[in-house]
Design a protein around this motif. Structure first.
Motif, PDB file in Angstrom:
ATOM      1  N   VAL A 130      14.376  77.696 -33.325  1.00  0.00           N
ATOM      2  CA  VAL A 130      15.034  77.188 -32.120  1.00  0.00           C
ATOM      3  C   VAL A 130      14.811  75.689 -32.032  1.00  0.00           C
ATOM      4  CG1 VAL A 130      13.015  77.626 -30.628  1.00  0.00           C
ATOM      5  CG2 VAL A 130      15.291  77.455 -29.616  1.00  0.00           C
ATOM      6  N   VAL A 131      15.869  74.981 -31.663  1.00  0.00           N
ATOM      7  CA  VAL A 131      15.762  73.571 -31.286  1.00  0.00           C
ATOM      8  C   VAL A 131      16.027  73.515 -29.792  1.00  0.00           C
ATOM      9  CG1 VAL A 131      16.607  71.229 -31.597  1.00  0.00           C
ATOM     10  CG2 VAL A 131      16.507  72.782 -33.561  1.00  0.00           C
ATOM     11  N   GLY A 132      14.964  73.436 -29.019  1.00  0.00           N
ATOM     12  CA  GLY A 132      15.102  73.368 -27.573  1.00  0.00           C
ATOM     13  C   GLY A 132      15.412  71.951 -27.124  1.00  0.00           C
ATOM     14  N   GLY A 133      15.763  71.844 -25.854  1.00  0.00           N
ATOM     15  CA  GLY A 133      15.956  70.534 -25.264  1.00  0.00           C
ATOM     16  C   GLY A 133      14.626  69.946 -24.829  1.00  0.00           C
ATOM     17  N   PRO A 134      14.643  68.896 -24.009  1.00  0.00           N
ATOM     18  CA  PRO A 134      13.389  68.302 -23.528  1.00  0.00           C
ATOM     19  C   PRO A 134      12.521  69.335 -22.817  1.00  0.00           C
ATOM     20  CG  PRO A 134      15.258  66.873 -23.043  1.00  0.00           C
ATOM     21  CD  PRO A 134      15.834  68.160 -23.544  1.00  0.00           C
ATOM     22  N   ARG A 135      11.228  69.239 -23.021  1.00  0.00           N
ATOM     23  CA  ARG A 135      10.301  70.233 -22.477  1.00  0.00           C
ATOM     24  C   ARG A 135      10.283  70.251 -20.956  1.00  0.00           C
ATOM     25  NH1 ARG A 135       6.606  71.783 -26.622  1.00  0.00           N
ATOM     26  NH2 ARG A 135       6.764  70.457 -28.471  1.00  0.00           N
ATOM     27  N   ASP A 136      10.624  69.125 -20.319  1.00  0.00           N
ATOM     28  CA  ASP A 136      10.519  69.045 -18.858  1.00  0.00           C
ATOM     29  C   ASP A 136      11.810  69.420 -18.139  1.00  0.00           C
ATOM     30  OD1 ASP A 136      11.950  66.848 -19.723  1.00  0.00           O
ATOM     31  OD2 ASP A 136      11.000  65.434 -18.346  1.00  0.00           O
ATOM     32  N   VAL A 137      12.821  69.896 -18.871  1.00  0.00           N
ATOM     33  CA  VAL A 137      14.104  70.260 -18.269  1.00  0.00           C
ATOM     34  C   VAL A 137      14.158  71.780 -18.104  1.00  0.00           C
ATOM     35  CG1 VAL A 137      16.603  70.246 -18.559  1.00  0.00           C
ATOM     36  CG2 VAL A 137      15.263  68.230 -19.189  1.00  0.00           C
ATOM     37  N   ALA A 154      11.933  92.334 -30.512  1.00  0.00           N
ATOM     38  CA  ALA A 154      12.238  92.821 -31.859  1.00  0.00           C
ATOM     39  C   ALA A 154      10.975  93.008 -32.704  1.00  0.00           C
ATOM     40  CB  ALA A 154      13.185  91.850 -32.557  1.00  0.00           C
ATOM     41  N   GLY A 155       9.810  92.747 -32.114  1.00  0.00           N
ATOM     42  CA  GLY A 155       8.557  92.906 -32.841  1.00  0.00           C
ATOM     43  C   GLY A 155       8.259  91.792 -33.812  1.00  0.00           C
ATOM     44  N   LEU A 156       8.878  90.640 -33.600  1.00  0.00           N
ATOM     45  CA  LEU A 156       8.683  89.504 -34.500  1.00  0.00           C
ATOM     46  C   LEU A 156       7.804  88.444 -33.838  1.00  0.00           C
ATOM     47  CD1 LEU A 156      12.341  89.068 -35.823  1.00  0.00           C
ATOM     48  CD2 LEU A 156      10.417  90.144 -37.003  1.00  0.00           C
ATOM     49  N   PRO A 157       6.933  87.807 -34.609  1.00  0.00           N
ATOM     50  CA  PRO A 157       6.092  86.758 -34.029  1.00  0.00           C
ATOM     51  C   PRO A 157       6.901  85.483 -33.796  1.00  0.00           C
ATOM     52  CG  PRO A 157       5.738  86.870 -36.396  1.00  0.00           C
ATOM     53  CD  PRO A 157       6.666  88.017 -36.052  1.00  0.00           C
ATOM     54  N   VAL A 158       6.456  84.682 -32.848  1.00  0.00           N
ATOM     55  CA  VAL A 158       7.034  83.360 -32.629  1.00  0.00           C
ATOM     56  C   VAL A 158       6.182  82.368 -33.407  1.00  0.00           C
ATOM     57  CG1 VAL A 158       7.601  81.580 -30.950  1.00  0.00           C
ATOM     58  CG2 VAL A 158       7.932  83.987 -30.368  1.00  0.00           C
ATOM     59  N   GLU A 159       6.725  81.848 -34.493  1.00  0.00           N
ATOM     60  CA  GLU A 159       5.976  80.914 -35.330  1.00  0.00           C
ATOM     61  C   GLU A 159       6.102  79.503 -34.764  1.00  0.00           C
ATOM     62  OE1 GLU A 159       6.626  81.205 -39.520  1.00  0.00           O
ATOM     63  OE2 GLU A 159       7.261  83.304 -39.380  1.00  0.00           O
ATOM     64  N   PRO A 160       4.989  78.847 -34.460  1.00  0.00           N
ATOM     65  CA  PRO A 160       5.057  77.496 -33.893  1.00  0.00           C
ATOM     66  C   PRO A 160       5.888  76.528 -34.722  1.00  0.00           C
ATOM     67  CG  PRO A 160       2.825  78.365 -33.727  1.00  0.00           C
ATOM     68  CD  PRO A 160       3.604  79.354 -34.547  1.00  0.00           C
ATOM     69  N   ALA A 161       5.870  76.681 -36.036  1.00  0.00           N
ATOM     70  CA  ALA A 161       6.617  75.755 -36.897  1.00  0.00           C
ATOM     71  C   ALA A 161       8.117  75.888 -36.716  1.00  0.00           C
ATOM     72  CB  ALA A 161       6.262  76.000 -38.364  1.00  0.00           C
ATOM     73  N   LEU A 162       8.575  77.025 -36.164  1.00  0.00           N
ATOM     74  CA  LEU A 162      10.009  77.262 -35.990  1.00  0.00           C
ATOM     75  C   LEU A 162      10.495  76.901 -34.588  1.00  0.00           C
ATOM     76  CD1 LEU A 162      10.522  80.655 -37.873  1.00  0.00           C
ATOM     77  CD2 LEU A 162      10.766  78.320 -38.740  1.00  0.00           C
ATOM     78  N   VAL A 163       9.611  76.378 -33.750  1.00  0.00           N
ATOM     79  CA  VAL A 163       9.975  75.987 -32.388  1.00  0.00           C
ATOM     80  C   VAL A 163       9.929  74.465 -32.288  1.00  0.00           C
ATOM     81  CG1 VAL A 163       9.445  76.198 -29.931  1.00  0.00           C
ATOM     82  CG2 VAL A 163       9.051  78.145 -31.461  1.00  0.00           C
ATOM     83  N   ARG A 164      11.090  73.852 -32.090  1.00  0.00           N
ATOM     84  CA  ARG A 164      11.192  72.400 -32.025  1.00  0.00           C
ATOM     85  C   ARG A 164      11.854  71.989 -30.708  1.00  0.00           C
ATOM     86  NH1 ARG A 164      10.259  70.306 -37.323  1.00  0.00           N
ATOM     87  NH2 ARG A 164       9.176  72.006 -38.432  1.00  0.00           N
ATOM     88  N   HIS A 165      11.667  70.731 -30.331  1.00  0.00           N
ATOM     89  CA  HIS A 165      12.284  70.184 -29.117  1.00  0.00           C
ATOM     90  C   HIS A 165      12.885  68.828 -29.433  1.00  0.00           C
ATOM     91  CE1 HIS A 165      10.852  73.104 -26.097  1.00  0.00           C
ATOM     92  NE2 HIS A 165       9.845  73.270 -26.934  1.00  0.00           N
ATOM     93  N   ALA A 166      14.018  68.541 -28.793  1.00  0.00           N
ATOM     94  CA  ALA A 166      14.687  67.251 -28.969  1.00  0.00           C
ATOM     95  C   ALA A 166      15.518  66.977 -27.731  1.00  0.00           C
ATOM     96  CB  ALA A 166      15.580  67.272 -30.216  1.00  0.00           C
ATOM     97  N   ASP A 167      16.026  65.764 -27.604  1.00  0.00           N
ATOM     98  CA  ASP A 167      16.968  65.510 -26.518  1.00  0.00           C
ATOM     99  C   ASP A 167      18.283  66.214 -26.826  1.00  0.00           C
ATOM    100  OD1 ASP A 167      18.012  63.900 -28.516  1.00  0.00           O
ATOM    101  OD2 ASP A 167      17.452  62.024 -27.559  1.00  0.00           O
ATOM    102  N   PHE A 168      19.129  66.317 -25.817  1.00  0.00           N
ATOM    103  CA  PHE A 168      20.372  67.092 -25.957  1.00  0.00           C
ATOM    104  C   PHE A 168      21.459  66.275 -26.668  1.00  0.00           C
ATOM    105  CE2 PHE A 168      18.840  69.605 -22.153  1.00  0.00           C
ATOM    106  CZ  PHE A 168      18.730  70.811 -22.822  1.00  0.00           C
ATOM    107  N   THR A 169      21.181  65.818 -27.878  1.00  0.00           N
ATOM    108  CA  THR A 169      22.137  65.002 -28.616  1.00  0.00           C
ATOM    109  C   THR A 169      22.303  65.539 -30.027  1.00  0.00           C
ATOM    110  OG1 THR A 169      20.445  63.487 -29.465  1.00  0.00           O
ATOM    111  CG2 THR A 169      21.465  62.933 -27.321  1.00  0.00           C
ATOM    112  N   ARG A 170      23.398  65.125 -30.647  1.00  0.00           N
ATOM    113  CA  ARG A 170      23.634  65.486 -32.051  1.00  0.00           C
ATOM    114  C   ARG A 170      22.496  64.967 -32.931  1.00  0.00           C
ATOM    115  NH1 ARG A 170      29.339  64.126 -34.936  1.00  0.00           N
ATOM    116  NH2 ARG A 170      29.972  65.244 -33.064  1.00  0.00           N
ATOM    117  N   GLU A 171      22.071  63.736 -32.660  1.00  0.00           N
ATOM    118  CA  GLU A 171      21.011  63.127 -33.461  1.00  0.00           C
ATOM    119  C   GLU A 171      19.708  63.913 -33.331  1.00  0.00           C
ATOM    120  OE1 GLU A 171      22.939  61.530 -31.294  1.00  0.00           O
ATOM    121  OE2 GLU A 171      24.240  60.486 -32.735  1.00  0.00           O
ATOM    122  N   GLY A 172      19.411  64.356 -32.096  1.00  0.00           N
ATOM    123  CA  GLY A 172      18.202  65.147 -31.903  1.00  0.00           C
ATOM    124  C   GLY A 172      18.245  66.463 -32.661  1.00  0.00           C
TER     125      GLY A 172
END
Length: 284
Positions: A130-137, A154-172
């Protein structure tokens, strides 16, 4: 703070002379245009402003300008600013609020994210990032929470390496996807917190020599008009942006007229729109 006045059609406008301050984080996005269209359709006359560079005396300026009320779109407000507006008797409604439980209109962000991830799971994906938006939104937090919930169910772990955050832009989106795709065991699918980020994810995949959806499935959020024009067309979660603007505008009009709306918090439903950017994982 940039300003632009917009008036509703005479046939539908609220029959009062006041202007409402409509504040966006920025005005240069299709997302903002959809919300703005809905607010104007509610019948309010609005003055548009951008929160970019908003000064500390913003609330005082709104009061001095004689506004009838304020619509804040995904913008924070300080307790001091709220007190200034309250003392002046100016009603305030949030659209897609940043903080918890104000008088507001939003979408079912968490449920929409759950639906998106369940779609990827049904296709056979198990390494979903997942690429989330800003953490404070608020909407970003809800979408990442939906992602976590769907994986857990689904019985699957949430791997920290697969969780990212960026601003709501194409570049992010592109920047965070580049990091994800460099992982030794890279994801087979990425859920992005909005369509702009999702386009950036597709660009990162192409730059890495990967095909969407054969090597990487991508899901966005919003269903902006551009989602049908991407290559491939984007699977995304549709949120009713114009309807959110209209509902919030009517809520504010009720407040201006002295009527307290119920309920205080409205969430309009989201729906998954499946297009060509998702497919079963390629078992390389």
């Amino acid at each position: 703070m940039s300003l632009l006045r917009m008036r509703a059609c005479p046939a539908s406008r609220v029959r009062r002379p006041e202007l409402v301050e409509l504040v966006f984080p920025a005005l240069n996005s299709a997302w903002a245009m959809e919300v703005m269209r809905g607010v104007v359709d509610s019948g309010l006359d609005v003055v548009l402003s951008s929160a970019t560079g908003r000064g500390t005396r913003w609330a005082d300026d709104v009061v001095r300008a004689g506004r009838a009320g304020v619509l804040l779109v995904t913008c924070p407000i300080t307790a001091a600013e709220e007190r200034v507006l309250a003392r002046a008797g100016l009603p305030l409604v949030h659209i897609d609020p940043v903080g918890p439980d104000p008088l507001s209109v939003g979408a079912t962000n968490r449920a929409g994210a759950v639906t998106a991830v369940k779609h990827l799971l049904a296709l056979g994906h198990r390494r979903i990032a997942v690429v989330g938006g800003p953490r404070d939104v608020g909407c970003s937090r809800a979408r990442v929470a939906g992602y976590r919930f769907a994986l857990g169910r689904a019985g699957l772990p949430v791997e920290p390496a697969l969780v990212r955050h960026a601003d709501f832009t194409r570049e992010g989106g592109r920047r965070e996807a580049e990091g994800l795709l460099r992982l030794p065991d890279r994801p087979t699918a990425i859920f992005a917190a909005n369509d702009e980020q999702a386009v950036g994810v597709v660009e990162a995949a192409r730059a890495a020599g990967l095909s969407v959806p054969d090597d990487l499935s991508v899901v966005g959020f919003d269903d902006l008009p551009a989602a049908t024009r991407t290559t491939p067309p984007l699977t995304t979660v549709r949120q009713p942006l114009a309807a959110m603007g209209t509902r919030a505008g009517r809520m504010l009009a009720d407040l201006i007229a002295g009527h307290r709306p119920a309920p205080n918090r409205v969430e309009l439903p989201t729906t998954l729109v499946v297009r060509s950017s998702t497919a079963p994982p390629n078992r390389w």
